[in-house]
Design a protein around this motif. Structure first.
Motif, PDB file in Angstrom:
ATOM      1  N   SER A 202       0.922  -1.088  -0.095  1.00  0.00           N
ATOM      2  CA  SER A 202      -0.036  -0.110   0.079  1.00  0.00           C
ATOM      3  C   SER A 202       0.799   1.264   0.113  1.00  0.00           C
ATOM      4  CB  SER A 202      -0.880   0.048   1.271  1.00  0.00           C
ATOM      5  OG  SER A 202      -1.046   1.029   1.668  1.00  0.00           O
ATOM      6  N   VAL A 203       0.529   2.069  -0.699  1.00  0.00           N
ATOM      7  CA  VAL A 203       1.258   3.595  -0.786  1.00  0.00           C
ATOM      8  C   VAL A 203       0.612   4.355  -0.053  1.00  0.00           C
ATOM      9  CG1 VAL A 203       1.840   5.465  -2.494  1.00  0.00           C
ATOM     10  CG2 VAL A 203       1.901   2.985  -3.112  1.00  0.00           C
ATOM     11  N   SER A 204       1.351   5.151   0.656  1.00  0.00           N
ATOM     12  CA  SER A 204       0.777   6.369   1.621  1.00  0.00           C
ATOM     13  C   SER A 204       1.501   7.629   1.224  1.00  0.00           C
ATOM     14  CB  SER A 204       1.333   6.036   3.076  1.00  0.00           C
ATOM     15  OG  SER A 204       0.737   4.886   3.494  1.00  0.00           O
ATOM     16  N   ILE A 205       0.536   8.602   0.946  1.00  0.00           N
ATOM     17  CA  ILE A 205       1.260   9.928   0.433  1.00  0.00           C
ATOM     18  C   ILE A 205       1.432  10.736   1.880  1.00  0.00           C
ATOM     19  CG2 ILE A 205       0.784  12.020  -0.841  1.00  0.00           C
ATOM     20  CD1 ILE A 205      -0.979  10.155  -2.913  1.00  0.00           C
ATOM     21  N   VAL A 206       2.757  11.307   1.826  1.00  0.00           N
ATOM     22  CA  VAL A 206       3.051  11.990   3.123  1.00  0.00           C
ATOM     23  C   VAL A 206       3.123  13.234   2.934  1.00  0.00           C
ATOM     24  CG1 VAL A 206       4.055  10.191   4.422  1.00  0.00           C
ATOM     25  CG2 VAL A 206       5.420  11.456   3.412  1.00  0.00           C
ATOM     26  N   GLY A 207       3.299  13.725   1.639  1.00  0.00           N
ATOM     27  CA  GLY A 207       3.448  15.208   1.211  1.00  0.00           C
ATOM     28  C   GLY A 207       4.048  15.281  -0.135  1.00  0.00           C
ATOM     29  N   ARG A 208       4.147  16.820  -0.610  1.00  0.00           N
ATOM     30  CA  ARG A 208       4.338  17.015  -1.905  1.00  0.00           C
ATOM     31  C   ARG A 208       5.389  17.992  -1.865  1.00  0.00           C
ATOM     32  NH1 ARG A 208      -0.655  16.298  -6.321  1.00  0.00           N
ATOM     33  NH2 ARG A 208      -1.407  14.672  -5.154  1.00  0.00           N
ATOM     34  N   ILE A 209       6.082  17.937  -2.862  1.00  0.00           N
ATOM     35  CA  ILE A 209       7.317  18.931  -3.109  1.00  0.00           C
ATOM     36  C   ILE A 209       7.025  19.624  -4.390  1.00  0.00           C
ATOM     37  CG2 ILE A 209       8.753  17.763  -1.698  1.00  0.00           C
ATOM     38  CD1 ILE A 209      10.543  17.137  -4.181  1.00  0.00           C
ATOM     39  N   SER A 210       7.817  20.879  -4.330  1.00  0.00           N
ATOM     40  CA  SER A 210       7.507  21.972  -5.594  1.00  0.00           C
ATOM     41  C   SER A 210       8.638  22.377  -5.916  1.00  0.00           C
ATOM     42  CB  SER A 210       6.630  22.913  -4.975  1.00  0.00           C
ATOM     43  OG  SER A 210       6.193  23.848  -6.315  1.00  0.00           O
ATOM     44  N   VAL A 211       8.679  23.016  -7.090  1.00  0.00           N
ATOM     45  CA  VAL A 211       9.947  23.570  -7.626  1.00  0.00           C
ATOM     46  C   VAL A 211      10.757  24.209  -6.756  1.00  0.00           C
ATOM     47  CG1 VAL A 211      10.865  25.521  -9.421  1.00  0.00           C
ATOM     48  CG2 VAL A 211       8.782  24.123  -9.657  1.00  0.00           C
ATOM     49  N   GLY A 212      12.148  23.775  -6.705  1.00  0.00           N
ATOM     50  CA  GLY A 212      12.960  24.418  -5.649  1.00  0.00           C
ATOM     51  C   GLY A 212      13.200  23.724  -4.360  1.00  0.00           C
ATOM     52  N   ASP A 213      12.114  22.915  -4.031  1.00  0.00           N
ATOM     53  CA  ASP A 213      12.141  22.002  -2.966  1.00  0.00           C
ATOM     54  C   ASP A 213      13.335  20.838  -2.941  1.00  0.00           C
ATOM     55  OD1 ASP A 213      10.051  23.573  -1.911  1.00  0.00           O
ATOM     56  OD2 ASP A 213       8.532  22.243  -2.268  1.00  0.00           O
ATOM     57  N   TYR A 214      13.510  20.407  -1.931  1.00  0.00           N
ATOM     58  CA  TYR A 214      14.464  19.130  -1.872  1.00  0.00           C
ATOM     59  C   TYR A 214      13.986  18.046  -0.827  1.00  0.00           C
ATOM     60  CZ  TYR A 214      16.401  21.946   1.923  1.00  0.00           C
ATOM     61  OH  TYR A 214      16.357  22.686   3.072  1.00  0.00           O
ATOM     62  N   ILE A 215      14.502  17.057  -1.164  1.00  0.00           N
ATOM     63  CA  ILE A 215      14.434  15.695  -0.192  1.00  0.00           C
ATOM     64  C   ILE A 215      15.681  15.020  -0.049  1.00  0.00           C
ATOM     65  CG2 ILE A 215      11.912  15.432  -0.616  1.00  0.00           C
ATOM     66  CD1 ILE A 215      12.655  13.258  -2.513  1.00  0.00           C
ATOM     67  N   GLY A 216      15.665  14.250   1.067  1.00  0.00           N
ATOM     68  CA  GLY A 216      16.749  13.466   0.962  1.00  0.00           C
ATOM     69  C   GLY A 216      18.043  13.854   1.806  1.00  0.00           C
ATOM     70  N   GLU A 217      17.661  14.819   2.792  1.00  0.00           N
ATOM     71  CA  GLU A 217      18.681  15.074   3.660  1.00  0.00           C
ATOM     72  C   GLU A 217      19.350  14.425   4.532  1.00  0.00           C
ATOM     73  OE1 GLU A 217      15.069  18.504   3.859  1.00  0.00           O
ATOM     74  OE2 GLU A 217      15.271  16.037   3.436  1.00  0.00           O
ATOM     75  N   ILE A 218      18.579  13.527   5.174  1.00  0.00           N
ATOM     76  CA  ILE A 218      19.056  12.568   5.983  1.00  0.00           C
ATOM     77  C   ILE A 218      20.095  11.506   5.207  1.00  0.00           C
ATOM     78  CG2 ILE A 218      18.591  10.352   7.463  1.00  0.00           C
ATOM     79  CD1 ILE A 218      15.768  11.879   8.024  1.00  0.00           C
ATOM     80  N   GLY A 219      19.510  11.071   4.224  1.00  0.00           N
ATOM     81  CA  GLY A 219      20.542  10.181   3.495  1.00  0.00           C
ATOM     82  C   GLY A 219      22.002  11.030   3.006  1.00  0.00           C
ATOM     83  N   MET A 220      21.672  12.373   2.766  1.00  0.00           N
ATOM     84  CA  MET A 220      22.887  12.956   2.253  1.00  0.00           C
ATOM     85  C   MET A 220      23.767  13.381   3.410  1.00  0.00           C
ATOM     86  SD  MET A 220      22.994  16.638   0.227  1.00  0.00           S
ATOM     87  CE  MET A 220      22.120  17.614   1.560  1.00  0.00           C
ATOM     88  N   LEU A 221      23.242  13.616   4.488  1.00  0.00           N
ATOM     89  CA  LEU A 221      24.120  14.005   5.545  1.00  0.00           C
ATOM     90  C   LEU A 221      24.585  12.871   6.257  1.00  0.00           C
ATOM     91  CD1 LEU A 221      21.696  16.520   7.445  1.00  0.00           C
ATOM     92  CD2 LEU A 221      23.837  17.043   6.158  1.00  0.00           C
ATOM     93  N   THR A 222      23.963  11.676   6.298  1.00  0.00           N
ATOM     94  CA  THR A 222      24.474  10.280   6.682  1.00  0.00           C
ATOM     95  C   THR A 222      25.063   9.211   6.068  1.00  0.00           C
ATOM     96  OG1 THR A 222      22.562   9.475   7.054  1.00  0.00           O
ATOM     97  CG2 THR A 222      22.914  10.754   8.639  1.00  0.00           C
ATOM     98  N   GLY A 223      24.489   9.248   4.673  1.00  0.00           N
ATOM     99  CA  GLY A 223      24.915   8.166   3.959  1.00  0.00           C
ATOM    100  C   GLY A 223      24.083   7.072   4.042  1.00  0.00           C
ATOM    101  N   VAL A 224      23.276   6.919   4.871  1.00  0.00           N
ATOM    102  CA  VAL A 224      22.047   5.913   5.119  1.00  0.00           C
ATOM    103  C   VAL A 224      21.195   5.964   3.955  1.00  0.00           C
ATOM    104  CG1 VAL A 224      22.528   5.692   7.578  1.00  0.00           C
ATOM    105  CG2 VAL A 224      20.516   6.916   6.757  1.00  0.00           C
ATOM    106  N   PRO A 225      20.596   4.743   3.569  1.00  0.00           N
ATOM    107  CA  PRO A 225      19.550   4.560   2.523  1.00  0.00           C
ATOM    108  C   PRO A 225      18.224   5.461   2.881  1.00  0.00           C
ATOM    109  CG  PRO A 225      20.311   2.490   3.132  1.00  0.00           C
ATOM    110  CD  PRO A 225      21.124   3.455   4.147  1.00  0.00           C
ATOM    111  N   HIS A 226      17.562   5.807   1.739  1.00  0.00           N
ATOM    112  CA  HIS A 226      16.578   6.575   2.027  1.00  0.00           C
ATOM    113  C   HIS A 226      15.302   5.857   2.777  1.00  0.00           C
ATOM    114  CE1 HIS A 226      15.775   4.060  -1.519  1.00  0.00           C
ATOM    115  NE2 HIS A 226      14.574   4.192  -1.297  1.00  0.00           N
ATOM    116  N   ALA A 227      14.785   6.886   3.545  1.00  0.00           N
ATOM    117  CA  ALA A 227      13.263   6.581   4.290  1.00  0.00           C
ATOM    118  C   ALA A 227      12.153   6.358   3.586  1.00  0.00           C
ATOM    119  CB  ALA A 227      13.223   7.320   5.606  1.00  0.00           C
ATOM    120  N   ALA A 228      12.111   6.931   2.289  1.00  0.00           N
ATOM    121  CA  ALA A 228      10.787   6.896   1.638  1.00  0.00           C
ATOM    122  C   ALA A 228      11.159   7.060   0.285  1.00  0.00           C
ATOM    123  CB  ALA A 228      10.057   8.117   2.335  1.00  0.00           C
ATOM    124  N   SER A 229      10.094   6.292  -0.571  1.00  0.00           N
ATOM    125  CA  SER A 229      10.325   6.565  -2.064  1.00  0.00           C
ATOM    126  C   SER A 229       9.708   7.665  -2.467  1.00  0.00           C
ATOM    127  CB  SER A 229       9.734   5.420  -2.637  1.00  0.00           C
ATOM    128  OG  SER A 229      10.595   4.205  -2.249  1.00  0.00           O
TER     129      SER A 229
END
Length: 72
Positions: free
Chosen positions: A1-28
């Motif tokens: 099942s897919v859960s939508i937790v939010g939307r991003i827009s032009v200029g937004d970013y995601i994946g800070e945790i992975g970028m800072l720690t190198g761990v795999p992403h928490a969401a797709s």
């Protein structure tokens, strides 16, 4: 099942945790429109973050906000 937790827009970013720690992403993520995606890995940004500690603080705050959304 897919859960939508939010939307991003032009200029937004995601994946800070992975970028800072190198761990795999928490969401797709799926694009709803044609998009240009840039991938920045921990090793790519480490020198920049070392030179600009304020940027690190901003990304940490953003990562905490994103994690709180995922925890809901």
């Amino acid at each position: 099942s897919v859960s939508i937790v939010g939307r991003i827009s032009v200029g937004d970013y995601i994946g800070e945790i992975g970028m800072l720690t190198g761990v795999p992403h928490a969401a797709s993520v799926a694009a709803l429109t044609v998009s240009t995606i840039f991938e920045l890995r921990k090793d790519d940004v480490a020198p920049l973050l070392a030179e600009q500690p304020e940027l690190l603080r901003i990304l940490e705050v953003s990562a905490r906000r994103g994690q709180a959304i995922l925890d809901r």
